[in-house]
Design an enzyme around this catalytic site. Structure first.
Site, PDB file in Angstrom:
ATOM      1  CG  ASP A   1      -2.135  -0.781   1.102  1.00 22.88           C
ATOM      2  OD1 ASP A   1      -2.397  -1.219  -0.025  1.00 22.88           O
ATOM      3  OD2 ASP A   1      -2.846  -0.953   2.106  1.00 22.88           O
TER       4      ASP A   1
ATOM      5  CE  LYS B   1      -3.571   8.482  -0.850  1.00 21.75           C
ATOM      6  NZ  LYS B   1      -3.592   9.477   0.170  1.00 21.75           N
TER       7      LYS B   1
ATOM      8  CG  MET C   1      -8.583   7.318   6.983  1.00 22.01           C
ATOM      9  SD  MET C   1      -9.524   5.926   6.339  1.00 22.01           S
ATOM     10  CE  MET C   1     -10.059   5.131   7.850  1.00 22.01           C
TER      11      MET C   1
HETATM   12  N1  SAH Z   1      -4.379   0.132   9.188  1.00 24.44           N
HETATM   13  C1  SAH Z   1      -3.840   1.437   9.526  1.00 24.44           C
HETATM   14  C2  SAH Z   1      -4.819   2.554   9.275  1.00 24.44           C
HETATM   15  C3  SAH Z   1      -5.175   2.740   7.824  1.00 24.44           C
HETATM   16  S1  SAH Z   1      -6.277   4.084   7.578  1.00 24.44           S
HETATM   17  C4  SAH Z   1      -3.385   1.421  10.991  1.00 24.44           C
HETATM   18  O1  SAH Z   1      -3.675   0.462  11.721  1.00 24.44           O
HETATM   19  O2  SAH Z   1      -2.723   2.374  11.406  1.00 24.44           O
HETATM   20  C5  SAH Z   1      -5.148   5.375   7.164  1.00 24.44           C
HETATM   21  C6  SAH Z   1      -5.158   6.437   8.263  1.00 24.44           C
HETATM   22  O3  SAH Z   1      -4.311   6.028   9.335  1.00 24.44           O
HETATM   23  C7  SAH Z   1      -4.613   7.762   7.828  1.00 24.44           C
HETATM   24  O4  SAH Z   1      -5.581   8.540   7.176  1.00 24.44           O
HETATM   25  C8  SAH Z   1      -4.237   8.374   9.160  1.00 24.44           C
HETATM   26  O5  SAH Z   1      -5.374   8.863   9.840  1.00 24.44           O
HETATM   27  C9  SAH Z   1      -3.743   7.167   9.918  1.00 24.44           C
HETATM   28  N2  SAH Z   1      -2.283   7.039   9.868  1.00 24.44           N
HETATM   29  C10 SAH Z   1      -1.575   6.022   9.348  1.00 24.44           C
HETATM   30  N3  SAH Z   1      -0.246   6.223   9.520  1.00 24.44           N
HETATM   31  C11 SAH Z   1      -0.128   7.396  10.190  1.00 24.44           C
HETATM   32  C12 SAH Z   1       0.979   8.150  10.683  1.00 24.44           C
HETATM   33  N4  SAH Z   1       2.253   7.736  10.529  1.00 24.44           N
HETATM   34  N5  SAH Z   1       0.730   9.317  11.318  1.00 24.44           N
HETATM   35  C13 SAH Z   1      -0.531   9.751  11.492  1.00 24.44           C
HETATM   36  N6  SAH Z   1      -1.612   9.080  11.058  1.00 24.44           N
HETATM   37  C14 SAH Z   1      -1.420   7.919  10.416  1.00 24.44           C
END
Ligand code: SAH
Length: 261
Positions: free
Chosen positions: A43, A65, A178
């Site tokens: 991804d 994505k 998100m």
């Molecule tokens: N499966 C992932 C989430 C996917 S949805 C998990 O468990 O983290 C994608 C969202 O995750 C982004 O829009 C943001 O809100 C958050 N996200 C993922 N990585 C991030 C990071 N390094 N810093 C801040 N938000 C993050």
């Protein structure tokens, strides 16, 4: 029965979480599987440097994505995993954070189950845990929050039609994934459903990476502050009085010895 050689046994698909960004937050199991895989379907939001752990001859396929024009539709992606596995390949499906937290891991596995493909799921550090730790905002705290809720700030139909009364509660930490696009609406709804306008709230962008930015404010002022700072996805919104601890508990990026605090 035909007399031809038996078909290649199906390969296994590993649905692997790569953590929130810092490569060192990858699990040992994830690192080993990535290093062994024949094919890696990855991804947009995977930890920097993680693909360098793959075999040089491993096939690396970008699945993109949702909001990108170059991403594979979910159904095509599901079928791609089935095809690769049926060709006898060991497949790693690499995702950001944890595969079962807003990661559609469940949807992809359903297709594998329906197709009789063996699979395993490897958990990862989800963004809420990673960002909270690296921002210095404990998600629970005996004096502040007795529970924590993970919510999405972006529903499939484009609305943010959440159960606001259950989110706008005292002694609760709410982490919105998100949510940057809908931040103003989220803050408005949390106030409309009973939280004070000065209830603490924070945004963490690119958490756990060297590009991490943390902004703290309150529900009334956070949207303006975030817009002024040009914060974009990936970012998490953390709502709760635990945010007050950030100033004292912040430690990342680490300061060099002697550097002023
Ligand atoms: N499966 C992932 C989430 C996917 S949805 C998990 O468990 O983290 C994608 C969202 O995750 C982004 O829009 C943001 O809100 C958050 N996200 C993922 N990585 C991030 C990071 N390094 N810093 C801040 N938000 C993050």
């Amino acid at each position: 029965m035909s007399s031809t050689a038996s078909p290649t046994p199906s390969g296994t698909v590993y649905i692997v979480g790569s953590g929130p960004g810092d490569l060192e937050l990858l699990t040992l199991r994830a690192a080993r599987l990535i290093g062994e895989a024949d094919a890696i379907v990855y991804d947009h939001l995977i930890a920097d440097g993680v693909l360098a752990l793959a075999r040089p001859d491993a096939e690396k396929i970008y699945a993109g994505k949702e909001s990108s024009k170059h991403s594979l539709p979910q159904e095509e992606l599901n079928q791609l995993l089935v095809r690769l596995a049926r060709a006898g390949r060991m497949v790693v499906r690499l995702k950001g954070g944890d595969p079962f937290v807003f990661g559609r891991g469940g949807e992809e596995i359903e297709t594998l189950v329906d197709s009789g493909i063996p699979f395993e799921v490897v958990p990862g550090v989800t963004a809420a845990a990673g960002c909270a730790a690296y921002a210095g905002i404990p998600l629970t705290h005996r004096e502040h929050a007795h529970a924590v809720t993970f919510a999405t700030g972006h529903l499939k139909d484009g609305t943010i039609n959440l159960d606001w009364p259950s989110l706008a509660r005292p002694r609760l930490t709410v982490v919105f994934y998100m949510g940057v696009g809908g931040l103003a609406e989220i803050c408005r709804q949390m106030i409309a459903h009973g939280l004070p306008a000065d209830h603490p709230a924070a945004v963490v962008q690119n958490g756990t990476t060297r590009r991490q930015r943390v902004l703290t404010a309150d529900l009334a002022t956070l949207p303006e502050k975030v817009a002024a700072a040009g914060i974009r996805s990936p970012a998490l919104i953390i709502v709760g009085t635990v945010v007050r601890l950030q100033q004292k508990l912040s430690w990342f990026p680490p300061r060099a010895p002697g550097e002023p605090g």
